[in-house]
Design an enzyme around this catalytic site. Structure first.
Site, PDB file in Angstrom:
ATOM      1  N   GLY A  14       8.624   7.404  10.636  1.00 45.21           N
ATOM      2  CA  GLY A  14       7.388   6.937  10.037  1.00 45.21           C
ATOM      3  C   GLY A  14       6.650   5.947  10.922  1.00 45.21           C
ATOM      4  O   GLY A  14       7.099   5.600  12.019  1.00 45.21           O
ATOM      5  N   VAL A  16       6.142   2.689  10.586  1.00 44.39           N
ATOM      6  CA  VAL A  16       6.883   1.442  10.794  1.00 44.39           C
ATOM      7  C   VAL A  16       8.145   1.686  11.608  1.00 44.39           C
ATOM      8  O   VAL A  16       8.392   1.030  12.620  1.00 44.39           O
ATOM      9  CB  VAL A  16       7.233   0.790   9.438  1.00 44.39           C
ATOM     10  CG1 VAL A  16       8.132  -0.418   9.639  1.00 44.39           C
ATOM     11  CG2 VAL A  16       5.969   0.390   8.685  1.00 44.39           C
ATOM     12  N   TYR A 137       4.847   0.455  -6.961  1.00 36.50           N
ATOM     13  CA  TYR A 137       5.334   0.275  -5.584  1.00 36.50           C
ATOM     14  C   TYR A 137       5.644  -1.190  -5.317  1.00 36.50           C
ATOM     15  O   TYR A 137       6.688  -1.526  -4.728  1.00 36.50           O
ATOM     16  CB  TYR A 137       4.275   0.784  -4.606  1.00 36.50           C
ATOM     17  CG  TYR A 137       4.616   0.582  -3.147  1.00 36.50           C
ATOM     18  CD1 TYR A 137       5.529   1.408  -2.513  1.00 36.50           C
ATOM     19  CD2 TYR A 137       4.016  -0.426  -2.405  1.00 36.50           C
ATOM     20  CE1 TYR A 137       5.846   1.239  -1.169  1.00 36.50           C
ATOM     21  CE2 TYR A 137       4.321  -0.605  -1.060  1.00 36.50           C
ATOM     22  CZ  TYR A 137       5.229   0.226  -0.453  1.00 36.50           C
ATOM     23  OH  TYR A 137       5.536   0.047   0.874  1.00 36.50           O
ATOM     24  N   LYS A 141       9.229  -3.115  -4.225  1.00 30.25           N
ATOM     25  CA  LYS A 141       9.388  -3.958  -3.049  1.00 30.25           C
ATOM     26  C   LYS A 141       9.833  -5.373  -3.419  1.00 30.25           C
ATOM     27  O   LYS A 141      10.607  -6.009  -2.687  1.00 30.25           O
ATOM     28  CB  LYS A 141       8.087  -3.986  -2.243  1.00 30.25           C
ATOM     29  CG  LYS A 141       7.789  -2.674  -1.527  1.00 30.25           C
ATOM     30  CD  LYS A 141       8.909  -2.322  -0.551  1.00 30.25           C
ATOM     31  CE  LYS A 141       8.652  -1.038   0.210  1.00 30.25           C
ATOM     32  NZ  LYS A 141       9.748  -0.727   1.144  1.00 30.25           N
ATOM     33  N   THR A 165       1.556  -7.150   6.564  1.00 32.25           N
ATOM     34  CA  THR A 165       0.241  -6.862   6.012  1.00 32.25           C
ATOM     35  C   THR A 165      -0.095  -5.397   6.253  1.00 32.25           C
ATOM     36  O   THR A 165       0.747  -4.624   6.707  1.00 32.25           O
ATOM     37  CB  THR A 165      -0.816  -7.793   6.641  1.00 32.25           C
ATOM     38  OG1 THR A 165      -2.040  -7.672   5.926  1.00 32.25           O
ATOM     39  CG2 THR A 165      -1.018  -7.497   8.112  1.00 32.25           C
ATOM     40  N   ASN A 166      -1.331  -4.977   5.982  1.00 31.60           N
ATOM     41  CA  ASN A 166      -1.733  -3.581   6.198  1.00 31.60           C
ATOM     42  C   ASN A 166      -1.512  -3.186   7.657  1.00 31.60           C
ATOM     43  O   ASN A 166      -2.042  -3.836   8.553  1.00 31.60           O
ATOM     44  CB  ASN A 166      -3.215  -3.409   5.852  1.00 31.60           C
ATOM     45  CG  ASN A 166      -3.516  -3.791   4.426  1.00 31.60           C
ATOM     46  OD1 ASN A 166      -3.020  -3.181   3.490  1.00 31.60           O
ATOM     47  ND2 ASN A 166      -4.333  -4.810   4.248  1.00 31.60           N
ATOM     48  N   LEU A 167      -0.759  -2.113   7.854  1.00 24.44           N
ATOM     49  CA  LEU A 167      -0.419  -1.680   9.211  1.00 24.44           C
ATOM     50  C   LEU A 167      -1.206  -0.441   9.611  1.00 24.44           C
ATOM     51  O   LEU A 167      -1.599   0.363   8.775  1.00 24.44           O
ATOM     52  CB  LEU A 167       1.071  -1.367   9.302  1.00 24.44           C
ATOM     53  CG  LEU A 167       2.037  -2.510   9.000  1.00 24.44           C
ATOM     54  CD1 LEU A 167       3.466  -1.988   8.975  1.00 24.44           C
ATOM     55  CD2 LEU A 167       1.892  -3.631  10.009  1.00 24.44           C
ATOM     56  N   HIS A 180      -3.463   5.519   4.095  1.00 22.39           N
ATOM     57  CA  HIS A 180      -4.072   4.210   3.902  1.00 22.39           C
ATOM     58  C   HIS A 180      -5.510   4.214   4.406  1.00 22.39           C
ATOM     59  O   HIS A 180      -5.952   5.157   5.079  1.00 22.39           O
ATOM     60  CB  HIS A 180      -3.242   3.141   4.623  1.00 22.39           C
ATOM     61  CG  HIS A 180      -1.927   2.879   3.962  1.00 22.39           C
ATOM     62  ND1 HIS A 180      -0.723   2.993   4.621  1.00 22.39           N
ATOM     63  CD2 HIS A 180      -1.616   2.512   2.699  1.00 22.39           C
ATOM     64  CE1 HIS A 180       0.269   2.706   3.794  1.00 22.39           C
ATOM     65  NE2 HIS A 180      -0.247   2.413   2.622  1.00 22.39           N
ATOM     66  N   ASP A 328     -12.370  -0.663  -6.018  1.00 25.73           N
ATOM     67  CA  ASP A 328     -12.253  -1.429  -4.778  1.00 25.73           C
ATOM     68  C   ASP A 328     -10.811  -1.835  -4.498  1.00 25.73           C
ATOM     69  O   ASP A 328     -10.438  -2.112  -3.370  1.00 25.73           O
ATOM     70  CB  ASP A 328     -13.090  -2.714  -4.869  1.00 25.73           C
ATOM     71  CG  ASP A 328     -14.520  -2.511  -4.390  1.00 25.73           C
ATOM     72  OD1 ASP A 328     -14.725  -1.701  -3.474  1.00 25.73           O
ATOM     73  OD2 ASP A 328     -15.413  -3.174  -4.931  1.00 25.73           O
TER      74      ASP A 328
END
Length: 365
Positions: A14, A16, A137, A141, A165-167, A180, A328
């Site tokens: 994946g 990450v 989700y 976590k 954070t958002n990767l 994403h 949003d």
């Protein structure tokens, strides 16, 4: 660390896990244990137990997870909580059972409350309600980071939980339904550019590499155009248009995946739970909590500015419109990475450079 230590990277294919695997290899680690989902089902306790009993990994990096964007998180709520809980529970418990020296658990900043004070510090965890769209989700976590913390307290393990954070980065997911926001916008704007240039062959090539709901490049042009229209990629009077969900006003923080991987390997090599605990609680506090670590840049950008930056890098001259009838999500989600900075690590790649690298990779993949 000895470069021949057995290190198991769960989820190495994946976004990450592949970034972490690449960094480990660059640093000279030669004994990596890697298993695809077809080779090892992490949701099966028996399979995970057998793997740990046979292979006896000394270090574990738990990057395996079921992930997705706002649509997937909201639609597949049961799958997101069930599959992530199963994976975490099996791997973390096996790491304890078979004496793993150190485990690194990858979480997400969605664990923080919807209305958390910005930038978000680790101690904002569990202080108010979560964002509804990704609540299942996030709860999974939170359970994972608390499991690491609890095993450390009760059993003396050395398990570290990090909240990136958002990767974005190489091996990202470009599925228009489940990806994403950043890779989704890159792909949509790329397809819109091809549409505006009447470059149908490039659109077919893109659909061949990444079919959309079963429609590939060999399908009819009408079927392909139906999928483009469904995901807001249209053309009127020779001008292509891309629709993006929401108002464009939400602010997001983005971290290059290789930077995240460098941070993770740095923590595995240099930091233990006791050091994190000392940074996380006061000396008078008898309650051990919030011992996880944010991994981020501390820098944010609006979705509107992000889309315009991507359009510039892609070379798209058409229109970007925002559908305010769509959600949003959280309006602002910025990490405070000061704990990570205190431990000796800071990011290197900025968003401008990262988007350029990712788009080139997407075209040449």
């Amino acid at each position: 660390m000895n470069k021949e230590l057995k290190i198991y990277v769960a989820g190495h294919l994946g976004l990450v896990g592949s970034a972490i695997t690449n960094v480990l290899r660059r640093k000279g680690y030669t004994n990596l244990l890697l298993r695809s989902i077809n080779e090892l089902d992490l949701s099966s306790q028996n399979d995970v137990d057998s793997f740990f009993a046979e292979q006896k990994p000394e270090y574990v990096i738990l990057a395996a997870a079921k992930v997705g964007g706002i649509v997937a998180n909201n639609v597949y709520r049961a799958q997101f909580i069930y599959e992530n809980l199963m994976i975490q529970n099996n791997v973390i418990h096996a790491a304890y059972k078979y004496g793993v020296k150190k485990l690194l658990f990858l979480g997400s900043t969605c664990v923080y409350p919807r209305d958390a004070v910005q930038p978000m510090k680790e101690n904002s965890l569990l202080t108010s309600p979560l964002e509804y769209t990704n609540e299942p989700y996030a709860i999974a976590k939170i359970a994972g980071l608390k499991m690491c913390e609890s095993y450390n307290i009760q059993y003396g393990t050395n398990f570290i939980a990090v909240m990136p954070t958002n990767l974005y980065g190489f091996n990202d997911n470009f599925d228009l339904e489940k990806s994403h926001v950043l890779p989704a916008i890159i792909r949509k704007i790329h397809l819109a550019k091809c549409l505006m240039n009447n470059d149908i062959e490039s659109i077919k090539k893109d659909f061949d590499k990444h079919p959309v709901e079963g429609v590939g490049g060999s399908n009819s042009i009408n079927e392909i155009f139906d999928k483009l229209n469904k995901y807001g990629i249209t053309k009127n009077n020779e001008v292509a248009e891309v629709e993006i969900w929401g108002t464009g006003k939400p602010l997001r923080e983005f971290l290059w995946s290789e930077d995240m991987a460098e941070a993770c390997v740095y923590l595995v090599e240099n930091v233990d739970f006791e050091q994190i605990k000392d940074l996380s609680i006061s000396k008078d506090d008898k309650e051990i909590r919030n011992c996880h670590i944010n991994i981020g840049t501390g820098i944010e950008i609006s979705i509107k500015d992000l889309a315009e930056l991507i359009a510039e890098k892609v070379g798209f001259k058409g229109n970007i419109v925002y559908n305010s009838d769509k959600p949003d999500g959280t309006m602002r989600k910025l990490t405070d990475p000061s704990k990570l900075h205190q431990l000796g690590w800071k990011h290197k790649i900025n968003i401008d450079e990262g988007i350029e690298m990712l788009y080139k990779w997407y075209l040449n993949k």
